[in-house]
Scaffold this motif. Structure first.
Motif, mmCIF file in Angstrom:
data_model
loop_
_atom_site.group_PDB
_atom_site.id
_atom_site.type_symbol
_atom_site.label_atom_id
_atom_site.label_comp_id
_atom_site.label_asym_id
_atom_site.label_seq_id
_atom_site.Cartn_x
_atom_site.Cartn_y
_atom_site.Cartn_z
ATOM 1 N N VAL A 53 -1.392 -41.285 9.803
ATOM 2 C CA VAL A 53 -2.431 -40.276 10.029
ATOM 3 C C VAL A 53 -2.320 -39.160 9.001
ATOM 4 C CG1 VAL A 53 -3.161 -38.431 11.592
ATOM 5 C CG2 VAL A 53 -2.807 -40.717 12.484
ATOM 6 N N LYS A 54 -1.112 -38.747 8.746
ATOM 7 C CA LYS A 54 -0.905 -37.665 7.780
ATOM 8 C C LYS A 54 -1.373 -38.077 6.389
ATOM 9 C CE LYS A 54 2.651 -34.485 6.065
ATOM 10 N NZ LYS A 54 4.087 -34.110 6.134
ATOM 11 N N LYS A 55 -1.059 -39.323 6.002
ATOM 12 C CA LYS A 55 -1.473 -39.816 4.683
ATOM 13 C C LYS A 55 -2.984 -39.931 4.585
ATOM 14 C CE LYS A 55 2.719 -42.536 3.702
ATOM 15 N NZ LYS A 55 3.250 -43.920 3.567
ATOM 16 N N LYS A 56 -3.583 -40.556 5.595
ATOM 17 C CA LYS A 56 -5.026 -40.787 5.554
ATOM 18 C C LYS A 56 -5.821 -39.483 5.542
ATOM 19 C CE LYS A 56 -4.727 -45.220 7.979
ATOM 20 N NZ LYS A 56 -5.276 -46.059 6.891
ATOM 21 N N SER A 57 -5.309 -38.478 6.238
ATOM 22 C CA SER A 57 -6.019 -37.204 6.337
ATOM 23 C C SER A 57 -5.595 -36.210 5.262
ATOM 24 C CB SER A 57 -5.777 -36.589 7.712
ATOM 25 O OG SER A 57 -4.413 -36.208 7.862
ATOM 26 N N ASN A 58 -4.686 -36.650 4.387
ATOM 27 C CA ASN A 58 -4.167 -35.755 3.347
ATOM 28 C C ASN A 58 -3.548 -34.496 3.967
ATOM 29 O OD1 ASN A 58 -3.572 -35.103 0.671
ATOM 30 N ND2 ASN A 58 -5.484 -33.973 0.379
ATOM 31 N N GLY A 59 -2.842 -34.707 5.060
ATOM 32 C CA GLY A 59 -2.135 -33.616 5.720
ATOM 33 C C GLY A 59 -2.989 -32.767 6.638
ATOM 34 N N LYS A 60 -4.253 -33.150 6.850
ATOM 35 C CA LYS A 60 -5.124 -32.337 7.702
ATOM 36 C C LYS A 60 -4.910 -32.617 9.193
ATOM 37 C CE LYS A 60 -8.793 -31.806 4.264
ATOM 38 N NZ LYS A 60 -10.221 -32.063 3.943
ATOM 39 N N ILE A 61 -4.295 -33.781 9.502
ATOM 40 C CA ILE A 61 -3.949 -34.087 10.891
ATOM 41 C C ILE A 61 -2.457 -34.396 10.958
ATOM 42 C CG2 ILE A 61 -4.309 -35.618 12.864
ATOM 43 C CD1 ILE A 61 -7.098 -36.138 11.914
ATOM 44 N N ILE A 62 -1.753 -33.669 11.790
ATOM 45 C CA ILE A 62 -0.327 -33.873 12.009
ATOM 46 C C ILE A 62 -0.123 -34.321 13.447
ATOM 47 C CG2 ILE A 62 1.966 -32.824 12.016
ATOM 48 C CD1 ILE A 62 0.714 -32.970 9.243
ATOM 49 N N MET A 63 0.547 -35.439 13.616
ATOM 50 C CA MET A 63 0.838 -35.949 14.949
ATOM 51 C C MET A 63 2.308 -35.693 15.260
ATOM 52 S SD MET A 63 0.125 -39.823 16.342
ATOM 53 C CE MET A 63 -1.580 -39.737 15.812
ATOM 54 N N LYS A 64 2.577 -34.949 16.301
ATOM 55 C CA LYS A 64 3.949 -34.649 16.717
ATOM 56 C C LYS A 64 4.307 -35.509 17.923
ATOM 57 C CE LYS A 64 4.297 -29.944 14.915
ATOM 58 N NZ LYS A 64 4.686 -28.534 15.210
ATOM 59 N N VAL A 65 5.432 -36.226 17.813
ATOM 60 C CA VAL A 65 5.821 -37.186 18.837
ATOM 61 C C VAL A 65 6.979 -36.637 19.663
ATOM 62 C CG1 VAL A 65 6.581 -39.549 19.270
ATOM 63 C CG2 VAL A 65 5.100 -39.065 17.297
ATOM 64 N N TYR A 66 6.800 -36.641 20.989
ATOM 65 C CA TYR A 66 7.814 -36.157 21.920
ATOM 66 C C TYR A 66 8.269 -37.325 22.800
ATOM 67 C CZ TYR A 66 6.058 -31.547 20.596
ATOM 68 O OH TYR A 66 5.690 -30.433 19.885
ATOM 69 N N PRO A 67 9.443 -37.914 22.525
ATOM 70 C CA PRO A 67 9.908 -39.099 23.252
ATOM 71 C C PRO A 67 10.687 -38.751 24.528
ATOM 72 C CG PRO A 67 11.444 -38.590 21.506
ATOM 73 C CD PRO A 67 10.352 -37.541 21.432
ATOM 74 N N ASN A 68 11.158 -39.821 25.192
ATOM 75 C CA ASN A 68 12.191 -39.701 26.226
ATOM 76 C C ASN A 68 11.787 -38.819 27.410
ATOM 77 O OD1 ASN A 68 14.683 -40.591 27.102
ATOM 78 N ND2 ASN A 68 15.780 -38.846 26.246
ATOM 79 N N GLN A 69 10.523 -38.874 27.802
ATOM 80 C CA GLN A 69 10.029 -38.107 28.946
ATOM 81 C C GLN A 69 10.206 -36.605 28.804
ATOM 82 O OE1 GLN A 69 9.788 -40.694 32.906
ATOM 83 N NE2 GLN A 69 11.881 -40.133 32.503
ATOM 84 N N GLN A 70 10.260 -36.122 27.573
ATOM 85 C CA GLN A 70 10.393 -34.681 27.368
ATOM 86 C C GLN A 70 9.249 -33.913 28.033
ATOM 87 O OE1 GLN A 70 11.040 -33.357 23.296
ATOM 88 N NE2 GLN A 70 12.108 -35.244 22.817
ATOM 89 N N LEU A 71 8.069 -34.519 28.067
ATOM 90 C CA LEU A 71 6.891 -33.860 28.631
ATOM 91 C C LEU A 71 6.461 -34.464 29.964
ATOM 92 C CD1 LEU A 71 4.770 -33.397 25.374
ATOM 93 C CD2 LEU A 71 6.471 -31.861 26.373
ATOM 94 N N GLY A 72 7.283 -35.375 30.508
ATOM 95 C CA GLY A 72 6.957 -35.926 31.816
ATOM 96 C C GLY A 72 7.028 -37.437 31.873
ATOM 97 N N SER A 73 6.899 -37.967 33.077
ATOM 98 C CA SER A 73 6.866 -39.411 33.291
ATOM 99 C C SER A 73 5.525 -39.958 32.809
ATOM 100 C CB SER A 73 7.034 -39.717 34.782
ATOM 101 O OG SER A 73 5.908 -39.233 35.508
ATOM 102 N N GLU A 74 5.375 -41.291 32.809
ATOM 103 C CA GLU A 74 4.129 -41.882 32.340
ATOM 104 C C GLU A 74 2.934 -41.386 33.150
ATOM 105 O OE1 GLU A 74 4.360 -46.162 32.031
ATOM 106 O OE2 GLU A 74 5.225 -45.988 30.023
ATOM 107 N N ARG A 75 3.096 -41.320 34.454
ATOM 108 C CA ARG A 75 1.987 -40.844 35.286
ATOM 109 C C ARG A 75 1.651 -39.387 34.954
ATOM 110 N NH1 ARG A 75 -0.711 -42.382 39.674
ATOM 111 N NH2 ARG A 75 -1.695 -40.769 40.940
ATOM 112 N N GLU A 76 2.661 -38.567 34.789
ATOM 113 C CA GLU A 76 2.431 -37.152 34.487
ATOM 114 C C GLU A 76 1.785 -36.979 33.115
ATOM 115 O OE1 GLU A 76 6.094 -35.333 37.154
ATOM 116 O OE2 GLU A 76 6.466 -36.154 35.169
ATOM 117 N N LEU A 77 2.178 -37.814 32.164
ATOM 118 C CA LEU A 77 1.580 -37.733 30.834
ATOM 119 C C LEU A 77 0.093 -38.091 30.891
ATOM 120 C CD1 LEU A 77 4.456 -39.392 28.774
ATOM 121 C CD2 LEU A 77 3.806 -36.972 28.744
#
Length: 328
Positions: A53-77
């Motif tokens: 995404v970063k390459k295709k958008s030339n840095g205009k879109i940044i995707m930040k990934v939060y693993p390991n249920q840092q933001l909740g369970s699958e249902r909560e996400l």
């Protein structure tokens, strides 16, 4: 995760929108949360997606990934996506049953004849339509990830026939279809969050669980469960999802970049998955896990009741099963 913690996560997420802008170029940041650990092939594929995404958008879109249920369970996400407090997630199709009902078809045991049949369904019209069926619930599917085949792992004895599950408390995802399947085998389905499963197995809250080889290995559940019985009852794909509230805020060009990056990450994930499955099986065997290959026919016969129940109670889903079976 209890309600207090869930509220805290919501407040935390409310502090930053799923798409935020910064700097003179109005860089858009999309936040993606998921439940897998960082050494899982799915996480690696999502990092690859972020790079694309970063390459295709030339840095205009940044995707930040939060693993390991840092933001909740699958249902909560999923709930956070629905209210627009999170941009993207990756969940098992089984976790989508309560959100996009047609997705429950993937949880039907022994649905696919083989890997080629599953791939053709996912890449065909049926698979494409299912990705969009969640839009009315603010969840747009972008692509599927391979999640292998799920089999039972147990603490005290191998599962050679369905009778070996009788009386066992078997962890299942929050999926009525998974619960019905375990009941058809004689087990007692017990929903437990993936992040809490190791402790649940240790403490005897559940006696068994079911998952694919990479998940069994990377979760370290094999430290507690020393028997892995490859009856391969389901082949449930993972689904990469974006909140429709986020999707609609992207321009058509930005949507194209995100979709292309997701598709390319799926191709990469399939490769990673095959490698990880082979490695996981080697490591599980080296760790002293007893791996067995039970006859699948008794399991197939046992789940016929699940299909009969579906035919009566949900004829529209049963029609979808029939359509999938007809794919050559």
């Amino acid at each position: 995760m209890n309600k207090t913690i869930t509220l805290f996560v919501f407040i935390l997420l409310a502090g930053f929108l799923p798409i935020s802008c910064s700097g003179p170029l109005d860089v858009k940041i999309i936040k993606l949360g998921h439940a897998q650990v960082v050494n899982h092939p799915v996480h690696e594929a999502m990092l690859f997606m972020a790079e694309q995404v970063k390459k295709k958008s030339n840095g205009k879109i940044i995707m930040k990934v939060y693993p390991n249920q840092q933001l909740g369970s699958e249902r909560e996400l999923l709930e956070l996506l629905q209210i627009g407090s999170l941009g993207m997630t990756k969940v098992s199709a089984a976790a989508l049953e309560g959100f996009a009902p047609t997705m429950q078809v993937f949880g039907m045991p022994y649905l696919f004849r083989d890997d080629a049949h599953q791939r053709k369904v996912l890449e065909g019209e049926i698979g494409k339509q299912l990705l969009l069926d969640g839009e009315e619930f603010w969840l747009r599917g972008l692509t599927y990830y391979d999640a292998g085949k799920r089999s039972f792992y147990t603490k005290n004895k191998p599962v050679e026939t369905p009778a070996d599950l009788a009386g066992l408390k078997v962890r299942v995802m929050e999926s009525p279809t998974a619960a019905s399947m375990v009941k058809s085998f004689g087990g007692s389905p017990t929903p437990v969050s993936y992040g809490e499963l190791y402790t649940a197995l240790q403490q005897g809250i559940v006696d068994a669980a079911e998952n694919n080889p990479p998940s069994l290995y990377t979760s370290k559940h094999f430290e507690v469960c020393k028997f892995y019985s490859l009856n391969e009852h389901t082949a449930i794909p993972d689904v990469v999802i974006i909140s429709t509230k986020v999707w609609e805020r992207l321009t058509p060009e930005e949507q194209k970049w995100v979709q292309e990056a997701a598709d390319e990450s799926a191709t990469y994930e399939y490769k990673l998955w095959a490698e990880s499955t082979a490695e996981s099986m080697r490591e599980l065997e080296a760790a002293g896990v007893t791996i067995t290959y039970p006859d699948k026919e008794p399991f197939r016969k046992a789940v016929e009741s699940v299909y009969e129940q579906l035919k009566v109670q949900q004829p529209e889903i049963y029609a979808l099963v029939s359509a999938i079976r007809e794919v050559n």
